[in-house]
Design a protein around this motif. Sequence first.
Motif, PDB file in Angstrom:
ATOM      1  N   SER A  10      -8.852  -9.418   7.299  1.00  0.00           N
ATOM      2  CA  SER A  10      -7.615  -8.748   7.728  1.00  0.00           C
ATOM      3  C   SER A  10      -7.703  -8.260   9.167  1.00  0.00           C
ATOM      4  CB  SER A  10      -7.308  -7.571   6.799  1.00  0.00           C
ATOM      5  OG  SER A  10      -7.092  -8.024   5.495  1.00  0.00           O
ATOM      6  N   LEU A  11      -8.844  -7.721   9.552  1.00  0.00           N
ATOM      7  CA  LEU A  11      -9.026  -7.248  10.933  1.00  0.00           C
ATOM      8  C   LEU A  11      -8.954  -8.399  11.930  1.00  0.00           C
ATOM      9  CD1 LEU A  11     -11.818  -4.550  10.487  1.00  0.00           C
ATOM     10  CD2 LEU A  11      -9.425  -4.157  11.126  1.00  0.00           C
ATOM     11  N   LEU A  13      -7.305 -11.267  11.495  1.00  0.00           N
ATOM     12  CA  LEU A  13      -5.893 -11.664  11.567  1.00  0.00           C
ATOM     13  C   LEU A  13      -5.085 -10.670  12.392  1.00  0.00           C
ATOM     14  CD1 LEU A  13      -5.219 -12.753   7.888  1.00  0.00           C
ATOM     15  CD2 LEU A  13      -4.911 -14.167   9.918  1.00  0.00           C
ATOM     16  N   ALA A  14      -5.330  -9.391  12.164  1.00  0.00           N
ATOM     17  CA  ALA A  14      -4.607  -8.351  12.912  1.00  0.00           C
ATOM     18  C   ALA A  14      -4.896  -8.455  14.403  1.00  0.00           C
ATOM     19  CB  ALA A  14      -4.978  -6.974  12.374  1.00  0.00           C
ATOM     20  N   ALA A  15      -6.139  -8.716  14.757  1.00  0.00           N
ATOM     21  CA  ALA A  15      -6.496  -8.835  16.173  1.00  0.00           C
ATOM     22  C   ALA A  15      -5.816 -10.039  16.823  1.00  0.00           C
ATOM     23  CB  ALA A  15      -8.015  -8.946  16.312  1.00  0.00           C
ATOM     24  N   VAL A  16      -5.738 -11.139  16.091  1.00  0.00           N
ATOM     25  CA  VAL A  16      -5.099 -12.350  16.620  1.00  0.00           C
ATOM     26  C   VAL A  16      -3.588 -12.124  16.816  1.00  0.00           C
ATOM     27  CG1 VAL A  16      -4.469 -14.736  16.025  1.00  0.00           C
ATOM     28  CG2 VAL A  16      -6.821 -13.945  15.703  1.00  0.00           C
ATOM     29  N   LEU A  17      -2.959 -11.431  15.881  1.00  0.00           N
ATOM     30  CA  LEU A  17      -1.503 -11.250  15.930  1.00  0.00           C
ATOM     31  C   LEU A  17      -1.061  -9.996  16.688  1.00  0.00           C
ATOM     32  CD1 LEU A  17      -0.565 -12.409  12.332  1.00  0.00           C
ATOM     33  CD2 LEU A  17      -0.308 -13.664  14.479  1.00  0.00           C
ATOM     34  N   TYR A  18      -2.009  -9.138  17.070  1.00  0.00           N
ATOM     35  CA  TYR A  18      -1.658  -7.894  17.759  1.00  0.00           C
ATOM     36  C   TYR A  18      -0.839  -8.123  19.036  1.00  0.00           C
ATOM     37  CZ  TYR A  18      -1.934  -3.456  20.151  1.00  0.00           C
ATOM     38  OH  TYR A  18      -1.609  -2.306  20.809  1.00  0.00           O
ATOM     39  N   PRO A  19      -1.194  -9.102  19.888  1.00  0.00           N
ATOM     40  CA  PRO A  19      -0.397  -9.288  21.112  1.00  0.00           C
ATOM     41  C   PRO A  19       1.082  -9.596  20.846  1.00  0.00           C
ATOM     42  CG  PRO A  19      -2.466 -10.489  21.266  1.00  0.00           C
ATOM     43  CD  PRO A  19      -2.360  -9.994  19.857  1.00  0.00           C
ATOM     44  N   ILE A  20       1.379 -10.144  19.686  1.00  0.00           N
ATOM     45  CA  ILE A  20       2.761 -10.499  19.369  1.00  0.00           C
ATOM     46  C   ILE A  20       3.479  -9.361  18.633  1.00  0.00           C
ATOM     47  CG2 ILE A  20       4.239 -12.118  18.096  1.00  0.00           C
ATOM     48  CD1 ILE A  20       1.857 -14.138  18.370  1.00  0.00           C
ATOM     49  N   PHE A  21       2.792  -8.739  17.679  1.00  0.00           N
ATOM     50  CA  PHE A  21       3.447  -7.785  16.787  1.00  0.00           C
ATOM     51  C   PHE A  21       3.021  -6.326  16.971  1.00  0.00           C
ATOM     52  CE2 PHE A  21       3.640 -11.861  14.523  1.00  0.00           C
ATOM     53  CZ  PHE A  21       4.993 -11.939  14.287  1.00  0.00           C
ATOM     54  N   ASN A  22       2.128  -6.070  17.880  1.00  0.00           N
ATOM     55  CA  ASN A  22       1.648  -4.710  18.164  1.00  0.00           C
ATOM     56  C   ASN A  22       1.130  -4.011  16.909  1.00  0.00           C
ATOM     57  OD1 ASN A  22       2.238  -4.914  20.957  1.00  0.00           O
ATOM     58  ND2 ASN A  22       4.394  -4.631  20.471  1.00  0.00           N
ATOM     59  N   LYS A  24       2.391  -3.187  14.227  1.00  0.00           N
ATOM     60  CA  LYS A  24       2.869  -3.690  12.928  1.00  0.00           C
ATOM     61  C   LYS A  24       1.761  -4.430  12.183  1.00  0.00           C
ATOM     62  CE  LYS A  24       7.583  -4.227  14.572  1.00  0.00           C
ATOM     63  NZ  LYS A  24       8.603  -5.187  14.985  1.00  0.00           N
ATOM     64  N   VAL A  25       0.780  -4.934  12.923  1.00  0.00           N
ATOM     65  CA  VAL A  25      -0.307  -5.688  12.295  1.00  0.00           C
ATOM     66  C   VAL A  25      -1.159  -4.827  11.363  1.00  0.00           C
ATOM     67  CG1 VAL A  25      -0.427  -7.394  14.155  1.00  0.00           C
ATOM     68  CG2 VAL A  25      -1.927  -5.385  14.219  1.00  0.00           C
ATOM     69  N   GLY A  31      -1.893  -5.341   3.183  1.00  0.00           N
ATOM     70  CA  GLY A  31      -1.730  -6.509   2.311  1.00  0.00           C
ATOM     71  C   GLY A  31      -3.032  -7.207   2.004  1.00  0.00           C
ATOM     72  N   GLY A  32      -3.963  -7.116   2.929  1.00  0.00           N
ATOM     73  CA  GLY A  32      -5.225  -7.826   2.762  1.00  0.00           C
ATOM     74  C   GLY A  32      -6.305  -7.042   2.043  1.00  0.00           C
ATOM     75  N   VAL A  33      -6.173  -5.725   2.007  1.00  0.00           N
ATOM     76  CA  VAL A  33      -7.234  -4.907   1.426  1.00  0.00           C
ATOM     77  C   VAL A  33      -6.721  -3.985   0.319  1.00  0.00           C
ATOM     78  CG1 VAL A  33      -9.021  -3.185   1.901  1.00  0.00           C
ATOM     79  CG2 VAL A  33      -8.528  -4.945   3.601  1.00  0.00           C
ATOM     80  N   LEU A  34      -5.685  -3.238   0.615  1.00  0.00           N
ATOM     81  CA  LEU A  34      -5.255  -2.187  -0.304  1.00  0.00           C
ATOM     82  C   LEU A  34      -4.673  -2.702  -1.618  1.00  0.00           C
ATOM     83  CD1 LEU A  34      -3.715   0.377   2.197  1.00  0.00           C
ATOM     84  CD2 LEU A  34      -6.023   0.307   1.231  1.00  0.00           C
ATOM     85  N   ILE A  35      -4.265  -3.952  -1.671  1.00  0.00           N
ATOM     86  CA  ILE A  35      -3.722  -4.457  -2.930  1.00  0.00           C
ATOM     87  C   ILE A  35      -4.784  -4.528  -4.018  1.00  0.00           C
ATOM     88  CG2 ILE A  35      -1.888  -5.739  -1.799  1.00  0.00           C
ATOM     89  CD1 ILE A  35      -3.540  -8.271  -2.827  1.00  0.00           C
ATOM     90  N   ASP A  36      -6.038  -4.445  -3.645  1.00  0.00           N
ATOM     91  CA  ASP A  36      -7.093  -4.446  -4.660  1.00  0.00           C
ATOM     92  C   ASP A  36      -7.105  -3.171  -5.497  1.00  0.00           C
ATOM     93  OD1 ASP A  36      -8.194  -6.954  -4.657  1.00  0.00           O
ATOM     94  OD2 ASP A  36      -9.757  -6.482  -3.198  1.00  0.00           O
ATOM     95  N   ILE A  37      -6.210  -2.259  -5.222  1.00  0.00           N
ATOM     96  CA  ILE A  37      -6.078  -1.057  -6.047  1.00  0.00           C
ATOM     97  C   ILE A  37      -5.766  -1.435  -7.497  1.00  0.00           C
ATOM     98  CG2 ILE A  37      -3.620  -0.662  -5.608  1.00  0.00           C
ATOM     99  CD1 ILE A  37      -6.224   2.107  -5.721  1.00  0.00           C
ATOM    100  N   ASP A  38      -5.187  -2.619  -7.687  1.00  0.00           N
ATOM    101  CA  ASP A  38      -4.879  -3.023  -9.065  1.00  0.00           C
ATOM    102  C   ASP A  38      -6.128  -3.271  -9.899  1.00  0.00           C
ATOM    103  OD1 ASP A  38      -5.560  -5.482  -7.946  1.00  0.00           O
ATOM    104  OD2 ASP A  38      -3.651  -6.440  -8.398  1.00  0.00           O
ATOM    105  N   HIS A  39      -7.251  -3.595  -9.262  1.00  0.00           N
ATOM    106  CA  HIS A  39      -8.515  -3.701  -9.994  1.00  0.00           C
ATOM    107  C   HIS A  39      -8.885  -2.336 -10.573  1.00  0.00           C
ATOM    108  CE1 HIS A  39      -9.572  -7.795  -8.747  1.00  0.00           C
ATOM    109  NE2 HIS A  39      -9.073  -7.472  -7.558  1.00  0.00           N
TER     110      HIS A  39
END
Length: 138
Positions: A10-11, A13-22, A24-25, A31-39
Amino acid sequence: MIPLLHLLISLILAAVLYPIFNLKVLLIIAGGVLIDIDHYLFYICRFRNFSIKNCYKYCHVEIKKNNFKDAIGTLLIFHNLEFLLISIIFSIYSQLALMFTIGLIFHYIADAIHRYSLAKSFISSPSLIAWLIKNKIQ
């Protein structure tokens, strides 16, 4: 898959997309980490135990001992097709939801690769509707 690897993916991906989406990444990480709360929610429902340490041990050590048989057919509320579809629909209307969905998709891909490499199956139920139908019949 261990949470640290989901965080690393996730980090990146966030670093790659940061220049475009600031900033918001940051939702990629959600989405990449916290959804594991369902476990954890599954663990609480199954064992009536709120220990995060015991949950981690169960999910990453104990469940592997019996070749994931305890996990086959379980329902993880954030790891299914319906949750993904809802997230994709929201992504059409919101960049914030899009960032979350990007993290979610890469989370699913990493989980699928990891699970299939270990157990030669996807283990948990991929669909909430299919799980409800199967468990209503039994």
